[in-house]
Scaffold this active site. Structure first.
Site, short mmCIF file in Angstrom:
data_model
loop_
_atom_site.label_atom_id
_atom_site.label_comp_id
_atom_site.label_asym_id
_atom_site.label_seq_id
_atom_site.Cartn_x
_atom_site.Cartn_y
_atom_site.Cartn_z
N CYS A 1 62.16 27.15 50.65
CA CYS A 1 61.70 25.73 50.81
C CYS A 1 60.38 25.78 51.03
O CYS A 1 60.10 26.37 52.07
CB CYS A 1 62.97 25.31 50.90
N CYS B 1 50.37 11.14 63.77
CA CYS B 1 51.22 11.90 63.79
C CYS B 1 50.73 13.26 62.96
O CYS B 1 51.38 14.65 62.32
CB CYS B 1 52.18 11.76 62.30
#
Ligand SMILES: C[S@@+](CC[C@H](N)C(=O)[O-])C[C@H]1O[C@@H](n2cnc3c(N)ncnc32)[C@H](O)[C@@H]1O
Length: 413
Positions: A71, A369
């Site tokens: 993943c 971010c």
């Protein structure tokens, strides 16, 4: 071939130097001696696949999630938490020195008390009757119906959605977003499944969730239950529409807001600009210590939420403008004593930086971010009469390579 890992990329891959070329090796850690295969060769760099670890790092751990290596969501499950924080500090330092070409004090990364099960939002992809994430750098679905980063209740409802999709052999492709309030635990679903009759699945989920929206032709249609989610920061309650941004890790969000509050050190007399304000979470939290707050945000639903939130929390010194900061700020013609900017990953547009410099605030708190765009923007801001006093990284996205930072910036008088 064998190599020693001596660096880390911003995506958490190990870096080795082989014949003068940087080779990026996913899941290898600094300090390790490894065996690798070159998988992709470019002019200035290459990618390698980790084949064997000859000397493991003492910080190496066994990933908790069985999907970790397939993943694309996490990058730091194979390393202990202390080392993850150190690597994130190194990623921020690298960006600030290499891209920003500036010197600034970089503080220790603020640790999270919950490196797992902290996320209040998950976006699942749906394909061939399965729920999952996309494999790293691809659009191939890895079927998963739990993720160790999301809250337990969200995992429970996700498993149920996965079960229903399989049972009805749903064929279409789409997305399902699950959001949960950290304040009252309420859950909202946002379903974007174009080929599905909503009732077929959603009516079976009503008992498990508090609100459901369906996305149709790019519009969110209310289907069931609550219209909004609510979050709490300090003493204030915040209403959020399904499409409004809210930080995914509420514990770290509160710490960031406290940090900004102590950095700006407002006395009650200052005018404050909260650019990219979302539902007003930072500006409204600081409004009690400011004379006036102006928030700017381009998501109209979020602006409506922010207006409601100021009113609901009995703050009458806040005003909000809907639109792009790069369009509003150059024509605003207002001065601010203090500024908060919290842009998306792409960072600040040049027009925004120019307008901020012209508004000449005493201090700017830049929430970011993306260390790369933060570093790029700090370079420009520093060249315009400001000093970068400190950069504080926060572990907002534990186990992933993402890191949130707040830069404290002061005007040189
Ligand atoms: C990282 S979020 C920060 C939101 C808010 N400060 C918070 O802490 O919840 C960035 C916000 O900027 C908004 N946004 C994105 N591009 C924008 C632009 N060009 N002008 C104004 N707002 C923008 C997004 O909708 C989002 O709400």
């Amino acid at each position: 071939m064998q190599a020693r890992i001596d660096g880390i990329t911003h995506k958490g891959e190990g870096v080795a130097r082989i014949n003068g070329k940087a080779v990026f090796i996913p899941f290898a850690l600094p300090g390790e001696e490894v065996e690798l295969d070159i998988t992709e060769e470019k002019k200035n760099y290459a990618y390698g696949r980790l084949e064997k670890i000859i000397h493991p790092s003492p910080a190496r751990t066994t990933p908790l999630c069985s999907h970790y290596y397939t993943c694309g969501g996490c990058s730091f499950q194979h390393v202990d938490y202390e080392e993850e924080l150190q690597l994130k500090k190194r990623i921020v330092t690298d960006a600030v020195t290499r891209i920003g070409k500036i010197e600034a004090r970089i503080n220790e990364v603020e640790r999270s008390s919950k490196p797992y099960r902290y996320r209040n939002k998950v976006t699942w992809h749906v394909a061939k009757g399965r729920l999952g994430y996309y494999r790293a750098e691809s659009r191939e679905l890895v079927p998963i119906d739990d993720c160790l980063l999301i809250k337990e209740d969200m995992a429970k409802i996700s498993r149920k959605i996965g079960f229903i999709l399989k049972e009805i052999a749903h064929e279409g492709q789409g997305e399902i977003i699950v959001r949960q309030s950290s304040y009252n635990g309420k859950i909202m679903l946002i379903c974007d499944l174009p080929s599905l009759e909503p009732e077929k699945i959603l009516s079976r989920l009503k008992e498990d969730v508090d609100g459901i929206y369906i996305k149709q032709k790019n519009r969110l249609i209310h289907f069931y239950g609550d219209l909004y989610l609510e979050e709490k920061i300090g003493a204030n309650i915040f209403r959020l529409s399904p499409g409004s941004f809210f930080q995914v890790n509420q514990e770290q969000n509160e710490k960031i807001i406290s940090f900004i509050q102590s950095y700006l050190n407002l006395t009650g007399k200052e005018t404050l600009l909260d650019a990219y304000c979302g539902v007003g979470s930072i500006g409204i939290s600081l409004a009690g210590r400011a004379a006036k707050v102006l928030g700017i945000e381009n998501n109209r639903e979020a602006v409506k939420n922010a207006e409601y939130n100021a009113h609901y929390n009995r703050l009458n010194n806040c005003r909000f403008l809907a639109g792009d900061c790069e369009k509003i700020l150059p024509v605003l013609n207002e001065k601010f004593d203090m500024v908060i900017v919290d842009p998306p990953r792409s960072g600040l547009k040049k027009e925004v930086i120019a307008s901020l410099i012209k508004a000449a605030p005493q201090k700017i708190a830049y929430v970011s971010c993306n260390p790369a765009t933060l570093a790029r923007d700090l370079n420009l801001i520093q060249a315009s009469g400001y000093i970068i006093e400190e950069i504080k990284p926060f572990d907002m996205f534990s186990k992933t390579y993402h890191v949130e930072c707040v830069a404290g910036i002061r005007r040189i008088d």
